[in-house]
Design a protein around this motif. Structure first.
Motif, PDB file in Angstrom:
ATOM      1  N   THR A 119       0.836  -1.212   0.000  1.00 52.51           N
ATOM      2  CA  THR A 119       0.000   0.000   0.000  1.00 52.51           C
ATOM      3  C   THR A 119       0.865   1.255   0.000  1.00 52.51           C
ATOM      4  O   THR A 119       1.931   1.281   0.616  1.00 52.51           O
ATOM      5  CB  THR A 119      -0.952  -0.010   1.227  1.00 52.51           C
ATOM      6  N   VAL A 120       0.381   2.266  -0.738  1.00 53.70           N
ATOM      7  CA  VAL A 120       1.023   3.573  -0.642  1.00 53.70           C
ATOM      8  C   VAL A 120       0.047   4.536   0.035  1.00 53.70           C
ATOM      9  O   VAL A 120      -1.146   4.509  -0.234  1.00 53.70           O
ATOM     10  CB  VAL A 120       1.482   4.137  -2.018  1.00 53.70           C
ATOM     11  N   TRP A 121       0.603   5.325   0.926  1.00 59.26           N
ATOM     12  CA  TRP A 121      -0.194   6.327   1.650  1.00 59.26           C
ATOM     13  C   TRP A 121       0.203   7.697   1.108  1.00 59.26           C
ATOM     14  O   TRP A 121       1.373   8.066   1.147  1.00 59.26           O
ATOM     15  CB  TRP A 121       0.084   6.174   3.139  1.00 59.26           C
ATOM     16  N   ALA A 155      -0.094   2.492  10.265  1.00 56.31           N
ATOM     17  CA  ALA A 155       0.460   3.843  10.454  1.00 56.31           C
ATOM     18  C   ALA A 155      -0.580   4.904  10.090  1.00 56.31           C
ATOM     19  O   ALA A 155      -0.747   5.908  10.793  1.00 56.31           O
ATOM     20  CB  ALA A 155       1.715   4.007   9.581  1.00 56.31           C
ATOM     21  N   TYR A 156      -1.290   4.662   8.988  1.00 54.17           N
ATOM     22  CA  TYR A 156      -2.306   5.630   8.546  1.00 54.17           C
ATOM     23  C   TYR A 156      -3.417   5.750   9.590  1.00 54.17           C
ATOM     24  O   TYR A 156      -3.898   6.853   9.882  1.00 54.17           O
ATOM     25  CB  TYR A 156      -2.872   5.186   7.189  1.00 54.17           C
ATOM     26  N   MET A 157      -3.796   4.611  10.193  1.00 57.75           N
ATOM     27  CA  MET A 157      -4.834   4.626  11.216  1.00 57.75           C
ATOM     28  C   MET A 157      -4.378   5.447  12.422  1.00 57.75           C
ATOM     29  O   MET A 157      -5.146   6.208  12.988  1.00 57.75           O
ATOM     30  CB  MET A 157      -5.164   3.201  11.650  1.00 57.75           C
ATOM     31  N   THR A 172       0.741  16.383  16.951  1.00 59.82           N
ATOM     32  CA  THR A 172       1.224  14.995  17.097  1.00 59.82           C
ATOM     33  C   THR A 172       1.092  14.271  15.752  1.00 59.82           C
ATOM     34  O   THR A 172       1.998  13.541  15.327  1.00 59.82           O
ATOM     35  CB  THR A 172       0.380  14.243  18.161  1.00 59.82           C
ATOM     36  N   ALA A 173      -0.061  14.471  15.082  1.00 59.46           N
ATOM     37  CA  ALA A 173      -0.299  13.809  13.789  1.00 59.46           C
ATOM     38  C   ALA A 173       0.743  14.276  12.768  1.00 59.46           C
ATOM     39  O   ALA A 173       1.317  13.457  12.041  1.00 59.46           O
ATOM     40  CB  ALA A 173      -1.705  14.118  13.294  1.00 59.46           C
ATOM     41  N   ARG A 184       3.488  12.024  10.893  1.00 58.11           N
ATOM     42  CA  ARG A 184       3.540  12.003   9.419  1.00 58.11           C
ATOM     43  C   ARG A 184       4.969  12.269   8.941  1.00 58.11           C
ATOM     44  O   ARG A 184       5.501  11.560   8.078  1.00 58.11           O
ATOM     45  CB  ARG A 184       2.583  13.072   8.892  1.00 58.11           C
ATOM     46  N   ALA A 185       5.593  13.295   9.553  1.00 61.52           N
ATOM     47  CA  ALA A 185       6.959  13.668   9.146  1.00 61.52           C
ATOM     48  C   ALA A 185       7.946  12.555   9.468  1.00 61.52           C
ATOM     49  O   ALA A 185       8.841  12.240   8.677  1.00 61.52           O
ATOM     50  CB  ALA A 185       7.360  14.961   9.854  1.00 61.52           C
ATOM     51  N   GLU A 186       7.738  11.946  10.624  1.00 58.85           N
ATOM     52  CA  GLU A 186       8.615  10.851  11.065  1.00 58.85           C
ATOM     53  C   GLU A 186       8.527   9.669  10.088  1.00 58.85           C
ATOM     54  O   GLU A 186       9.540   9.127   9.641  1.00 58.85           O
ATOM     55  CB  GLU A 186       8.117  10.421  12.444  1.00 58.85           C
TER      56      GLU A 186
END
Ligand SMILES: Nc1ncnc2c1ncn2[C@@H]1O[C@H](COP(=O)(O)OP(=O)(O)OP(=O)(O)O)[C@@H](O)[C@H]1O
Length: 251
Positions: free
Chosen positions: A187-189, A207-209, A222-223, A227-229
């Motif tokens: 999967t790509v996010w 991770a997306y969840m 935090t989100a 995302r950046a991490e």
């Protein structure tokens, strides 16, 4: 875009990304609304051209449900022939598959009515049935386009499963993470036009969840940090330009 027209706004629907999908792969595409999923599918199917870059495909990718350019004034059956010809099928192949297309569409007698008299669901069903008969090597499915009723959903799922098993590779856009985990191995996010993560479906959906959970709790910082991490941990993915090289085979 270098010289936008006056009074126009430039939208970067998708930023530079590199994606190689191999034969036999089923790849899910996930992300929030407006993240660039449909844009990616339209680029791969050739409905739109990238501003820069290249897309290379070993055969013409077929987008389930939208690829057939149909004419509202013509009847459903006339559009079946038109759509199949547009996808490169011969008259003999169309005659062979005609009954199956009508059956998959579930339109029964309405197949003889002008397409402009169809509801949007009926139109989608016809487009799906036409596109699904092509047995494409590269199959694109954008679930956002699914507007059929429950009965059609079951029939289209069956046909989609067959297609997936026969296709060389599949790209599937869905907001249902269960569908993605069920039907894809990778999967790509995407988020705001950026590729955030590319990996095994189980890990990427997890991770997306986590990301969407933080957003729904209002923890935007935090989100964003998460995302950046995740994105920086993917930094070893090579970035190349995208454009499209169509290798359409003659009918
Ligand atoms: N024709 C268009 N004109 C202007 N902007 C567009 C157009 N199509 C898409 N966009 C913009 O490009 C971005 C990506 O859109 P896209 O439809 O690819 O998102 P998506 O991930 O498929 O969203 P969704 O989950 O809502 O279907 C969005 O900001 C959208 O507003």
């Amino acid at each position: 875009m270098l010289n936008p027209l006056p009074n126009t706004v430039t939208v970067h629907a998708l930023n530079e990304l590199s994606l190689v999908v191999n034969r036999g792969e089923s790849v899910g595409v996930i992300g929030r609304n407006g993240s660039g999923k449909s844009t990616l599918m339209k680029l791969v199917s050739g409905q739109i051209r990238p501003t820069s870059g290249a897309i290379h495909a070993s055969s013409t990718p077929i987008m389930l449900g939208v690829n057939a350019a149909l004419v509202p004034e013509l009847s459903g059956d006339q559009n079946v022939v038109l759509g199949c010809l547009a996808m490169g099928l011969t008259h003999a192949e169309i005659a062979e598959r005609f009954d199956e297309i009508v059956e998959v569409s579930g339109l029964e007698k309405s197949i003889h009515l002008p397409m402009k008299s169809y509801s949007s669901g009926m139109g989608s069903r016809l487009r799906f049935a036409i596109a699904a008969c092509a047995n494409p090597e590269i199959l694109l499915v954008d679930e956002a386009l699914n507007t059929g009723d429950a009965q059609f959903a079951a029939r289209s799922k069956r046909r989609m499963d067959e297609l997936r098993s026969e296709a060389g590779c599949v790209l599937l856009v869905s907001h249902s993470l269960e569908t993605i985990k069920d039907m894809t191995s990778r999967t790509v996010w995407l988020d705001k036009g950026d590729l955030i993560m590319d990996g095994p479906s189980k890990e990427v959906t997890k991770a997306y969840m986590k990301f969407t959970k933080e957003l729904s709790k209002g923890n935007n910082i935090t989100a964003a940090n998460f995302r950046a991490e995740v994105q920086s941990s993917q930094a070893n993915v090579s970035i190349v330009d995208i454009s499209r090289q169509n290798t359409r085979s003659a009918g």
